[in-house]
Design a protein around this motif. Structure first.
Motif, PDB file in Angstrom:
ATOM      1  N   ALA A   1       0.855  -1.198   0.000  1.00 40.52           N
ATOM      2  CA  ALA A   1       0.000   0.000   0.000  1.00 40.52           C
ATOM      3  C   ALA A   1       0.884   1.238   0.000  1.00 40.52           C
ATOM      4  CB  ALA A   1      -0.900   0.007   1.226  1.00 40.52           C
ATOM      5  N   GLU A   2       1.886   1.221   0.834  1.00 43.45           N
ATOM      6  CA  GLU A   2       2.845   2.323   0.923  1.00 43.45           C
ATOM      7  C   GLU A   2       4.071   1.830   1.680  1.00 43.45           C
ATOM      8  OE1 GLU A   2       1.380   5.579   3.209  1.00 43.45           O
ATOM      9  OE2 GLU A   2       0.623   4.296   4.798  1.00 43.45           O
ATOM     10  N   SER A   3       5.118   2.642   1.646  1.00 44.32           N
ATOM     11  CA  SER A   3       6.356   2.198   2.282  1.00 44.32           C
ATOM     12  C   SER A   3       7.014   3.361   3.010  1.00 44.32           C
ATOM     13  CB  SER A   3       7.319   1.674   1.214  1.00 44.32           C
ATOM     14  OG  SER A   3       7.634   2.716   0.315  1.00 44.32           O
TER      15      SER A   3
ATOM     16  N   VAL B   1      16.775   0.785   5.460  1.00 40.41           N
ATOM     17  CA  VAL B   1      15.826  -0.260   5.861  1.00 40.41           C
ATOM     18  C   VAL B   1      14.450   0.114   5.303  1.00 40.41           C
ATOM     19  CG1 VAL B   1      14.604  -1.227   7.862  1.00 40.41           C
ATOM     20  CG2 VAL B   1      17.090  -0.948   7.922  1.00 40.41           C
ATOM     21  N   ALA B   2      13.784  -0.893   4.728  1.00 38.53           N
ATOM     22  CA  ALA B   2      12.460  -0.634   4.147  1.00 38.53           C
ATOM     23  C   ALA B   2      11.375  -1.232   5.024  1.00 38.53           C
ATOM     24  CB  ALA B   2      12.381  -1.248   2.756  1.00 38.53           C
ATOM     25  N   VAL B   3      10.337  -0.445   5.272  1.00 41.21           N
ATOM     26  CA  VAL B   3       9.164  -0.948   5.985  1.00 41.21           C
ATOM     27  C   VAL B   3       7.995  -0.838   5.008  1.00 41.21           C
ATOM     28  CG1 VAL B   3       7.720  -0.729   8.037  1.00 41.21           C
ATOM     29  CG2 VAL B   3      10.140  -0.052   8.139  1.00 41.21           C
ATOM     30  N   LEU B   4       7.400  -1.994   4.691  1.00 41.27           N
ATOM     31  CA  LEU B   4       6.313  -2.020   3.709  1.00 41.27           C
ATOM     32  C   LEU B   4       4.989  -2.233   4.427  1.00 41.27           C
ATOM     33  CD1 LEU B   4       7.931  -4.525   1.146  1.00 41.27           C
ATOM     34  CD2 LEU B   4       8.180  -2.034   1.224  1.00 41.27           C
ATOM     35  N   ALA B   5       3.969  -1.451   4.041  1.00 38.10           N
ATOM     36  CA  ALA B   5       2.637  -1.675   4.595  1.00 38.10           C
ATOM     37  C   ALA B   5       1.837  -2.480   3.577  1.00 38.10           C
ATOM     38  CB  ALA B   5       1.949  -0.346   4.891  1.00 38.10           C
ATOM     39  N   ARG B   6       1.215  -3.563   4.060  1.00 38.48           N
ATOM     40  CA  ARG B   6       0.408  -4.427   3.173  1.00 38.48           C
ATOM     41  C   ARG B   6      -0.789  -3.653   2.616  1.00 38.48           C
ATOM     42  NH1 ARG B   6       1.399  -7.457   7.843  1.00 38.48           N
ATOM     43  NH2 ARG B   6       2.637  -9.303   7.395  1.00 38.48           N
ATOM     44  N   ASP B   7      -1.176  -3.984   1.369  1.00 39.41           N
ATOM     45  CA  ASP B   7      -2.426  -3.386   0.874  1.00 39.41           C
ATOM     46  C   ASP B   7      -3.592  -4.359   0.953  1.00 39.41           C
ATOM     47  OD1 ASP B   7      -2.201  -5.100  -1.274  1.00 39.41           O
ATOM     48  OD2 ASP B   7      -1.881  -3.537  -2.773  1.00 39.41           O
TER      49      ASP B   7
ATOM     50  N   PHE C   1      10.947  -5.093   6.311  1.00 39.97           N
ATOM     51  CA  PHE C   1       9.904  -5.454   7.265  1.00 39.97           C
ATOM     52  C   PHE C   1       8.553  -5.208   6.621  1.00 39.97           C
ATOM     53  CE2 PHE C   1      13.594  -4.315   9.767  1.00 39.97           C
ATOM     54  CZ  PHE C   1      13.669  -5.393  10.644  1.00 39.97           C
ATOM     55  N   VAL C   2       7.595  -6.060   6.955  1.00 40.09           N
ATOM     56  CA  VAL C   2       6.235  -5.874   6.432  1.00 40.09           C
ATOM     57  C   VAL C   2       5.304  -5.658   7.619  1.00 40.09           C
ATOM     58  CG1 VAL C   2       4.376  -6.894   5.054  1.00 40.09           C
ATOM     59  CG2 VAL C   2       6.763  -7.366   4.461  1.00 40.09           C
ATOM     60  N   VAL C   3       4.499  -4.598   7.555  1.00 39.83           N
ATOM     61  CA  VAL C   3       3.580  -4.273   8.657  1.00 39.83           C
ATOM     62  C   VAL C   3       2.170  -4.049   8.079  1.00 39.83           C
ATOM     63  CG1 VAL C   3       5.376  -3.181  10.083  1.00 39.83           C
ATOM     64  CG2 VAL C   3       4.084  -1.779   8.466  1.00 39.83           C
ATOM     65  N   ASP C   4       1.188  -4.024   8.956  1.00 40.24           N
ATOM     66  CA  ASP C   4      -0.186  -3.788   8.476  1.00 40.24           C
ATOM     67  C   ASP C   4      -0.404  -2.330   8.103  1.00 40.24           C
ATOM     68  OD1 ASP C   4      -1.007  -6.376   8.600  1.00 40.24           O
ATOM     69  OD2 ASP C   4      -1.666  -6.226  10.689  1.00 40.24           O
ATOM     70  N   ALA C   5       0.197  -1.427   8.882  1.00 41.80           N
ATOM     71  CA  ALA C   5       0.021   0.005   8.600  1.00 41.80           C
ATOM     72  C   ALA C   5       1.221   0.761   9.149  1.00 41.80           C
ATOM     73  CB  ALA C   5      -1.258   0.513   9.260  1.00 41.80           C
ATOM     74  N   LEU C   6       1.553   1.869   8.511  1.00 38.48           N
ATOM     75  CA  LEU C   6       2.645   2.716   9.013  1.00 38.48           C
ATOM     76  C   LEU C   6       2.103   3.580  10.155  1.00 38.48           C
ATOM     77  CD1 LEU C   6       4.180   3.931   5.608  1.00 38.48           C
ATOM     78  CD2 LEU C   6       4.987   2.075   7.082  1.00 38.48           C
ATOM     79  N   PRO C   7       2.923   3.842  11.180  1.00 39.60           N
ATOM     80  CA  PRO C   7       2.439   4.714  12.263  1.00 39.60           C
ATOM     81  C   PRO C   7       2.330   6.159  11.773  1.00 39.60           C
ATOM     82  CG  PRO C   7       4.762   4.158  12.595  1.00 39.60           C
ATOM     83  CD  PRO C   7       4.313   3.389  11.383  1.00 39.60           C
ATOM     84  N   ARG C   8       1.218   6.800  12.093  1.00 38.29           N
ATOM     85  CA  ARG C   8       1.007   8.192  11.669  1.00 38.29           C
ATOM     86  C   ARG C   8       0.515   9.013  12.842  1.00 38.29           C
ATOM     87  NH1 ARG C   8       0.852   8.918   6.230  1.00 38.29           N
ATOM     88  NH2 ARG C   8       0.588   7.050   4.993  1.00 38.29           N
TER      89      ARG C   8
ATOM     90  N   GLY D   1      -1.509  13.002   9.819  1.00 36.95           N
ATOM     91  CA  GLY D   1      -1.247  12.096   8.709  1.00 36.95           C
ATOM     92  C   GLY D   1       0.226  11.939   8.379  1.00 36.95           C
ATOM     93  N   LYS D   2       1.094  12.473   9.247  1.00 37.26           N
ATOM     94  CA  LYS D   2       2.529  12.333   8.953  1.00 37.26           C
ATOM     95  C   LYS D   2       3.013  10.970   9.423  1.00 37.26           C
ATOM     96  CE  LYS D   2       3.486  17.051  10.327  1.00 37.26           C
ATOM     97  NZ  LYS D   2       3.284  17.912   9.190  1.00 37.26           N
ATOM     98  N   VAL D   3       3.805  10.285   8.591  1.00 40.08           N
ATOM     99  CA  VAL D   3       4.392   9.014   8.992  1.00 40.08           C
ATOM    100  C   VAL D   3       5.425   9.298  10.081  1.00 40.08           C
ATOM    101  CG1 VAL D   3       5.759   7.042   8.237  1.00 40.08           C
ATOM    102  CG2 VAL D   3       4.011   8.009   6.717  1.00 40.08           C
ATOM    103  N   GLN D   4       5.330   8.574  11.180  1.00 43.16           N
ATOM    104  CA  GLN D   4       6.242   8.826  12.315  1.00 43.16           C
ATOM    105  C   GLN D   4       7.481   7.942  12.178  1.00 43.16           C
ATOM    106  OE1 GLN D   4       2.864   8.079  14.850  1.00 43.16           O
ATOM    107  NE2 GLN D   4       3.204  10.019  15.908  1.00 43.16           N
ATOM    108  N   LYS D   5       8.440   8.442  11.401  1.00 43.67           N
ATOM    109  CA  LYS D   5       9.647   7.648  11.154  1.00 43.67           C
ATOM    110  C   LYS D   5      10.452   7.443  12.431  1.00 43.67           C
ATOM    111  CE  LYS D   5      10.126   8.064   6.267  1.00 43.67           C
ATOM    112  NZ  LYS D   5      10.977   8.322   5.106  1.00 43.67           N
ATOM    113  N   ASN D   6      10.342   8.386  13.364  1.00 41.23           N
ATOM    114  CA  ASN D   6      11.066   8.203  14.633  1.00 41.23           C
ATOM    115  C   ASN D   6      10.598   6.931  15.326  1.00 41.23           C
ATOM    116  OD1 ASN D   6       8.618   9.682  14.895  1.00 41.23           O
ATOM    117  ND2 ASN D   6       9.138  10.169  17.015  1.00 41.23           N
ATOM    118  N   ARG D   7       9.284   6.621  15.206  1.00 40.89           N
ATOM    119  CA  ARG D   7       8.781   5.403  15.846  1.00 40.89           C
ATOM    120  C   ARG D   7       9.303   4.162  15.126  1.00 40.89           C
ATOM    121  NH1 ARG D   7       2.538   5.937  16.859  1.00 40.89           N
ATOM    122  NH2 ARG D   7       2.853   3.761  17.478  1.00 40.89           N
ATOM    123  N   LEU D   8       9.444   4.257  13.803  1.00 41.31           N
ATOM    124  CA  LEU D   8       9.998   3.109  13.063  1.00 41.31           C
ATOM    125  C   LEU D   8      11.468   2.915  13.430  1.00 41.31           C
ATOM    126  CD1 LEU D   8       8.367   3.690   9.549  1.00 41.31           C
ATOM    127  CD2 LEU D   8       7.742   1.981  11.258  1.00 41.31           C
TER     128      LEU D   8
END
Ligand code: AMP
Length: 507
Positions: free
Chosen positions: A425-427, A442-448, A476-483, A487-494
């Motif tokens: 869905a997004e990365s 490092v890539a974190v992928l959110a499933r669509d 890494f594959v996750v269900d959703a990116l933390p926001r 609506g900002k992706v919280q890269k600090n949390r990743l």
């Protein structure tokens, strides 16, 4: 004597029977009623002991009264300090102490928890709930509406807005009357706002987007706002047919697109959708146009600077770009190390100067000095480039830049490639400490939800498009990116979550 924001945003509406706010239960608040309410609030603030220049902290849910606190504060010369209701007591304690707020308005359910903090910092504590009830409202109701405004100069503070501060301590951005007013006028003109407009308002009002971009533009144009307590797809679908404009963060638009009821008939009355606060994927822009026929107008700004750029109202709105600088704003892209301007197309640090740019950080002269150039440009911390036509593209925050083996890797370039992969869905691409490379991609992928991302296949596909130093070294594959709420992706949390994978392996 004058009061720039009061004179331009509130005074013209005295006695007007036109609707300013339309509430979910369909009841209108007229401009005239709102004007009177602002007078009562100003009287109440004085009775609470607040003097011109004092700070009023507001940690209350969105309601007509929370907007009236802004209007009343402007009128009384008091500096508004809006705060996210999600802040913890410890965070609020810092804001109250740092700002020296004279009063704080909180949601009643938090009054007991926050009373000791208010007492310690010397702030009067008042309450206000989502329905507009509380001790603040009682104090306001006891006052008359007549109030002679407190004169203010262009350079006097109207608001103190704490930045989200994902690294280090949150800083209070000092916004003046002239900062807010110049931007409201420029945006109302650029986006063709008139008193015929009805703005669908689903944004929070503790953030610059909902409070200043949306509300000030509506006020300066004399437009109406449908004031929804929060973004909810059902509510937005219900109210859109009565609106002409909507301002949103990208997640609002992806959530609307995920609903099959969102189509041309729902948006037939609309003339403008704007997006900002986080990057709008070019793909979202295209899907939105295919579904509704509307081209979302993307703009770029930040708490400290108000709005800097905007795609044009007439003319080409380019997906993936934030458009050219707004009138009066000077924007340049420089080499972050030397400060030398870079040619068109080259990525560097975005710097801005103009009447929209804030006065500095509250009681932090060193931080302020460090983030301004001697010629007055503010160093935004955003990386981007300007194309030959003057359109600006944001590549990401400088602090998210990954430096792997001494080479710069811009996360957005990798994310754009990964976002297209099946099942994604997004990365989000982050840099994490690596014993050999300094940082590793490092890539974190959110499933669509369609098919599980096939990492081996994605790695091969990415290798065809990206130089070796840019390729992710872990996936890494996750269900959703933390926001966050904007609506900002919280890269600090990743980074917190995945940051030690290489150091752990090395041990
Ligand atoms: P805030 O101070 O919370 O409004 O955050 C400002 C930051 O949001 C900017 O410095 C950018 O990093 C980001 N931002 C705002 N608008 C956009 C946009 N249209 N595209 C990409 N990033 C954006």
């Amino acid at each position: 004597m004058n009061n720039p924001l009061f004179d331009a945003l509130f005074a013209p509406h005295e006695g007007s029977a036109r609707p300013f706010l339309v509430l979910p239960d369909d009841s209108p608040v007229t401009y005239g009623d709102f004007f009177d309410l602002s007078g009562r609030v100003a009287n109440a603030l004085f009775r609470l002991g607040l003097q011109p220049g004092d700070r009023l902290a507001v940690v209350a849910p969105k309601s007509p009264m929370s907007l009236a606190l802004y209007a009343g504060a402007v009128r009384a010369g008091v500096v508004l300090l809006p705060l996210n209701i999600a802040y913890t007591a410890a965070e609020l304690s810092y804001f109250l102490a740092n700002s020296g707020a004279g009063a704080v308005v909180v949601e009643p359910s938090r009054a007991a928890e926050l009373a000791p903090i208010a007492a310690e910092t010397g702030a009067r504590l008042l309450t206000l709930d989502a329905g507009g009830k509380g001790t603040m409202t009682e104090a306001v109701a006891a006052e008359g509406s007549a109030f002679a405004m407190v004169p203010r100069a262009d350079d006097d503070l109207a608001a103190l807005m704490y930045t989200s501060g994902t690294t280090g301590r949150s800083k209070g951005a000092m916004l003046t009357h002239a900062n807010l007013l110049s931007n409201a006028r420029v945006l109302a003109e650029a986006w063709r706002f008139t008193s015929d407009d009805v703005l669908l308002h689903a944004l929070p009002v503790f953030h610059t987007h909902g409070l200043f971009v949306a509300t000030n533009v509506a006020l300066v144009a004399g437009a109406s706002m449908i004031l929804l307590p929060r973004f909810d797809v059902d509510d937005v679908l219900r109210w859109l047919p009565q609106a002409t404009t909507m301002m949103g963060v990208p997640t609002y638009y992806t959530r609307l697109l995920a609903d099959p009821r969102f189509d041309r008939s729902v948006t037939a009355n609309m003339r403008l959708f704007t997006s900002g606060s986080a990057p709008l994927l070019a793909e979202t822009h295209r899907r939105f146009e295919a579904r509704t026929g509307h081209r979302i107008l993307e703009r770029y700004g930040m708490t400290e600077t108000n709005m800097n750029t905007s795609n044009p109202y007439d003319g080409e709105r380019r997906p993936g770009t934030v458009g050219p600088p707004l009138p009066g704003v000077v924007l340049r892209v420089v080499d972050p190390k030397t400060g030398d301007p870079l040619p068109a197309g080259e990525t560097g640090m975005i710097e801005v100067r103009g009447p929209n740019v804030f006065k500095g950080y509250w009681q932090m002269p060193e931080r302020t000095a460090a983030e301004f150039r001697p010629d007055g440009f503010f160093i935004t911390g955003d990386l981007g480039f300007i194309d030959g036509d003057g359109y600006v593209t944001i590549v990401g925050r400088a602090k998210d830049l990954v430096i792997s083996g001494g080479l710069n890797v811009y996360p957005k370039e990798i994310e754009t490639v990964l976002d297209e992969m099946p099942g994604v869905a997004e990365s989000a691409v982050i840099g994490v400490p690596h014993p050999d490379f300094g940082e590793a991609v490092v890539a974190v992928l959110a499933r669509d939800g369609t098919t599980e991302p096939d990492i081996a296949a994605i790695e091969r596909a990415a290798a065809r498009r990206l130089a070796p130093f840019k390729r992710p070294k872990a996936w890494f594959v996750v269900d959703a990116l933390p926001r966050n709420t904007m609506g900002k992706v919280q890269k600090n949390r990743l980074r917190d979550r995945f940051g030690d994978i290489f150091s752990a392996k090395a041990r």
